[in-house]
Design a protein around this motif. Structure first.
Motif, PDB file in Angstrom:
ATOM      1  N   GLY A 243       0.688  -0.989  -0.032  1.00 13.16           N
ATOM      2  CA  GLY A 243      -0.010  -0.016   0.060  1.00 13.16           C
ATOM      3  C   GLY A 243       0.893   1.118   0.024  1.00 13.16           C
ATOM      4  O   GLY A 243       2.061   1.181  -0.562  1.00 13.16           O
ATOM      5  N   PRO A 244       0.283   2.297   0.595  1.00 14.53           N
ATOM      6  CA  PRO A 244       0.973   3.616   0.435  1.00 14.53           C
ATOM      7  C   PRO A 244       2.472   3.713   1.142  1.00 14.53           C
ATOM      8  O   PRO A 244       3.376   4.389   0.823  1.00 14.53           O
ATOM      9  CB  PRO A 244       0.115   4.481   1.254  1.00 14.53           C
ATOM     10  N   LEU A 253       4.055  -0.858  -6.900  1.00 15.22           N
ATOM     11  CA  LEU A 253       3.250  -1.830  -7.160  1.00 15.22           C
ATOM     12  C   LEU A 253       1.719  -1.410  -6.747  1.00 15.22           C
ATOM     13  O   LEU A 253       1.498  -0.882  -5.646  1.00 15.22           O
ATOM     14  CB  LEU A 253       3.531  -3.053  -6.140  1.00 15.22           C
ATOM     15  N   ASP A 254       0.847  -1.646  -7.655  1.00 17.25           N
ATOM     16  CA  ASP A 254      -0.488  -1.561  -7.240  1.00 17.25           C
ATOM     17  C   ASP A 254      -1.552  -2.206  -8.083  1.00 17.25           C
ATOM     18  O   ASP A 254      -1.404  -2.384  -9.305  1.00 17.25           O
ATOM     19  CB  ASP A 254      -1.041   0.026  -7.739  1.00 17.25           C
ATOM     20  N   PRO A 334      -7.451   0.604   0.581  1.00 12.55           N
ATOM     21  CA  PRO A 334      -6.878   1.513   1.066  1.00 12.55           C
ATOM     22  C   PRO A 334      -5.514   1.448   1.615  1.00 12.55           C
ATOM     23  O   PRO A 334      -4.541   2.418   1.563  1.00 12.55           O
ATOM     24  CB  PRO A 334      -7.905   2.391   1.564  1.00 12.55           C
ATOM     25  N   LEU A 335      -5.455   0.454   2.683  1.00  9.69           N
ATOM     26  CA  LEU A 335      -4.167   0.519   3.403  1.00  9.69           C
ATOM     27  C   LEU A 335      -3.243  -0.276   2.742  1.00  9.69           C
ATOM     28  O   LEU A 335      -1.833  -0.614   3.384  1.00  9.69           O
ATOM     29  CB  LEU A 335      -4.598  -0.087   4.922  1.00  9.69           C
ATOM     30  N   MET A 385       2.212   4.951   9.934  1.00  8.22           N
ATOM     31  CA  MET A 385       2.354   3.571   9.268  1.00  8.22           C
ATOM     32  C   MET A 385       0.786   3.001   8.843  1.00  8.22           C
ATOM     33  O   MET A 385       0.552   1.979   8.358  1.00  8.22           O
ATOM     34  CB  MET A 385       2.619   2.445  10.168  1.00  8.22           C
ATOM     35  N   PHE A 386      -0.213   3.954   9.152  1.00  7.76           N
ATOM     36  CA  PHE A 386      -1.536   3.890   8.452  1.00  7.76           C
ATOM     37  C   PHE A 386      -2.167   2.416   8.789  1.00  7.76           C
ATOM     38  O   PHE A 386      -2.339   1.948   7.926  1.00  7.76           O
ATOM     39  CB  PHE A 386      -1.391   4.467   7.013  1.00  7.76           C
TER      40      PHE A 386
END
Length: 394
Positions: A243-244, A253-254, A334-335, A385-386
């Motif tokens: 993720g982000p 990478l997505d 999202p994470l 770190m979300f």
């Protein structure tokens, strides 16, 4: 004092005062101290405990201790049918409820070999991106708050409310939308809803620079985040961070671009990356991803306007049973990467549904990231770190 040969007292003589060596004092060696941070509930993250070994104010070792929010979701899945699972699956990451529902229904649809109507595919993509923006806005507001900046959270919640209105209108829920169904969505889009969604997206895009200007150029924020908590690419690959957080360290990478699902294969997905890998880079990636999601939402609205009227879901039998077998579906939540491993024995309930949640890997890397940093920097690193603890404990 008698000296123990096994543990001799180490001492260092230092000068105190203006004159070199004018007054001398003896400084005894210190012992490491174990410090428990939590278990506490820092608002958006959830109940987490960190066991830190400290040398003065410097962290020598860190152990994330999880399980305080464990609800046994995976075992509960095994005694509920595929319709009932959705109500549980959207709760482990309460900031990404739509994305959580989506992964489960995609896995079941793959098992069934079910084709989802085009309108449902594009509507799901639109709602996924709106949910992504809602998730990111929460962290964009709460992260500066954890560092002492109070104002940004009010701006972030203003934008969240703008989007929440359209999400609540379509689903009836503010956090747990319960709008996905196996085979499509619960019901069709309300009349005029696409125009209201488009207006909400435009309003958030117009006001997003307010948040950006408040934070990005703030000297205190930059001092607390630049060069702090640097996470290198090798550690990310070892721990499966995604993720982000991973993209802030240069991991390009997505899944929306690399293994497209829903309608992402027909959309120009721009993947945001940074190379610094520090707290500031993670924040900047999150902020830029909001802009990308708003653009994707506009593209989905435009496509939905052009689609002819049609069904939004598939008719299902009264008792839905997945055929015997197994499948794995993963999504770009999202994470980070969320994986869903579904095993069926041909019954109306799954024999096994294993969740691979992004937050679990993202928080485990703290044991590598925190040592060597000051305890004052721990707050900045932890907030960047979300993660959502419910997503860790499941």
């Amino acid at each position: 004092m008698t000296e123990d040969p096994a543990h001799p007292l180490r001492e260092r003589v230092v000068g105190v005062g203006a004159g070199a060596g004018a007054v001398q004092a003896k400084e005894l060696a210190t012992e490491d101290m174990v410090l428990n941070i939590g278990p506490q509930h820092p608002s958006t993250h959830g109940v987490l405990r960190l066991r830190l070994t400290m040398d003065g104010e410097r962290i020598m070792a860190a152990e994330p201790i999880i399980g305080y929010m464990h609800r046994g979701a995976e075992k509960l899945f095994e005694v509920r049918d595929y319709r009932q699972i959705i109500v549980l699956a959207n709760r482990h990451d309460w900031l990404s409820a739509f994305a959580n529902e989506l992964g489960v229904v995609i896995a079941v649809e793959r098992m069934l070999g079910m084709e989802v109507p085009q309108r449902a595919v594009w509507a799901r993509t639109l709602l996924s991106e709106l949910n992504r923006v809602l998730n990111h806005l929460m962290f964009l507001g709460s992260y500066p708050l954890e560092l002492g900046a109070i104002t940004p959270v009010f701006y972030a919640f203003r934008e969240r409310e703008t989007l929440q209105h359209v999400m609540e209108e379509i689903s009836g829920g503010r956090m747990h939308y319960m709008f996905n169904r196996v085979g499509g969505l619960k019901e069709d889009l309300p009349l005029g809803w696409l125009d209201r969604a488009s207006a909400a997206v435009a309003e958030v895009r117009r006001r997003l620079p307010d948040i950006e200007q408040l934070i990005s150029g703030n000297e205190i924020f930059l001092a607390r985040t630049k060069g702090v908590g640097v996470l290198d690419r090798e550690t990310i690959m070892q721990y499966g961070v995604s993720g982000p957080i991973a993209r802030a360290s240069g991991v390009d990478l997505d899944l929306r671009r690399d293994e497209p699902y829903l309608a992402y294969g027909e959309l120009p997905v721009r993947v945001v990356t940074r190379t610094a890998g520090d707290c500031n880079a993670r924040f900047q990636v999150l902020l830029e991803q909001v802009k990308v999601s708003l653009d994707l939402a506009d593209a989905c609205v435009e496509r939905l306007h052009g689609l002819p009227p049609g069904p939004i879901n598939q008719r299902l039998p009264k008792i839905l049973k997945a055929p015997e077998g197994h499948t794995y579906a993963w999504t770009e939540s999202p994470l980070g990467l969320n994986g869903y491993y579904l095993v069926s024995r041909g019954e109306k309930t799954p024999w096994r549904l294993k969740l691979r949640s992004a937050s679990f890997n993202n928080v485990q890397v703290l044991r590598e990231l925190l040592p060597g940093n000051l305890v004052s920097d721990m707050v900045a690193i932890l907030g960047s770190m979300f993660f959502v603890v419910g997503d860790i404990d499941k």
